[in-house]
Design a protein around this motif. Structure first.
Motif, PDB file in Angstrom:
ATOM      1  N   GLU A  73     -14.430  16.886  11.606  1.00  0.00           N
ATOM      2  CA  GLU A  73     -13.900  15.575  11.216  1.00  0.00           C
ATOM      3  C   GLU A  73     -12.905  15.761  10.081  1.00  0.00           C
ATOM      4  O   GLU A  73     -13.244  16.287   9.025  1.00  0.00           O
ATOM      5  CB  GLU A  73     -15.020  14.626  10.794  1.00  0.00           C
ATOM      6  N   LEU A  82     -12.191  14.917  15.234  1.00  0.00           N
ATOM      7  CA  LEU A  82     -12.212  13.483  14.958  1.00  0.00           C
ATOM      8  C   LEU A  82     -11.471  13.216  13.657  1.00  0.00           C
ATOM      9  O   LEU A  82     -11.315  14.108  12.824  1.00  0.00           O
ATOM     10  CB  LEU A  82     -13.653  12.974  14.827  1.00  0.00           C
ATOM     11  N   GLY A 119     -10.399  11.102  19.699  1.00  0.00           N
ATOM     12  CA  GLY A 119     -10.571  12.490  19.312  1.00  0.00           C
ATOM     13  C   GLY A 119      -9.747  13.393  20.205  1.00  0.00           C
ATOM     14  O   GLY A 119      -9.121  12.943  21.174  1.00  0.00           O
ATOM     15  N   ARG A 135     -15.557   9.102  19.474  1.00  0.00           N
ATOM     16  CA  ARG A 135     -16.637   8.870  18.505  1.00  0.00           C
ATOM     17  C   ARG A 135     -17.779   8.078  19.138  1.00  0.00           C
ATOM     18  O   ARG A 135     -18.951   8.381  18.933  1.00  0.00           O
ATOM     19  CB  ARG A 135     -16.095   8.136  17.272  1.00  0.00           C
TER      20      ARG A 135
END
Length: 201
Positions: free
Chosen positions: A27, A68, A75, A96
């Protein structure tokens, strides 16, 4: 309106898909994620750090990173093939939500198994067991483990949860555990009465 983002191909002859496994979730801060998406062929440090996780195996399955962005719903799947950039990639709208749904379902099963089978309220689940049973790779540092931990922490059945190197050590509220063995329950501490006051004459 039902708004979303998609990639369109002019006069597509078919829509080929490939089997893939998400080995790690990375992320990024929102601005870094946007920077990556604007030019995905740039060398990126997060790809360099994870090249060993990505490959296409002998069965044609892609082992990927899922990238992400903080606060973003989409993503990108990446299989870098040993390079420092996204040599193979696939944009994934709703990434997500996909991950959260899968991990919430897994959390449901962990809670169900634990509360139904514990005899004391305590339960340990190991990552290799989860991967074997549910085919989801989980470790403390692959992004999946930390996301699953956050989901489990919010469950009403969970009194305590302690991450371990190879699993989760959990304690459930006893009201959710129907098969308790009273012989395994700790004895409640009895309050001792203070000694009687003696008057000295």
């Amino acid at each position: 309106m039902l708004n979303l983002q998609a990639i369109f191909t002019r006069k597509a002859g078919d829509y080929p898909t490939s089997d893939c496994v998400i080995e790690k979730i990375v992320e990024l801060p929102e601005n870094e994620y946007k920077y990556f998406k604007e030019a995905p062929l740039r060398d990126m440090s997060f790809i360099v750090e994870n090249t060993g996780l990505m490959c296409r195996d002998e069965n044609g399955i892609y082992h990927c990173l899922l990238v992400l962005g903080e606060g973003c719903s989409d993503g990108v799947l990446i299989e870098a093939e040993g390079y420092n950039y996204a040599r193979y990639s696939s944009y994934m709208p709703g990434a997500r939500e996909f991950v959260n749904t899968r991990l919430n379902n897994l959390a449901d099963q962990i809670i169900k198994d634990g509360t139904q089978n514990t005899s004391s309220g305590s339960w340990i689940i190991y990552f290799d067991e989860l991967q074997k049973r549910y085919h989801i790779p989980i470790s403390p540092d692959n992004g999946v483990g930390s996301m699953l931990l956050k989901i489990l922490e919010t469950r009403p059945e969970m009194a305590e949860i302690e991450p371990m190197e190879d699993g989760f050590d959990m304690m459930f509220y006893l009201d959710y555990c129907p098969n308790l063995d009273k012989s395994e329950m700790p004895e409640p501490e009895q309050e001792q009465e203070p000694p009687a006051m003696q008057m000295k004459l």
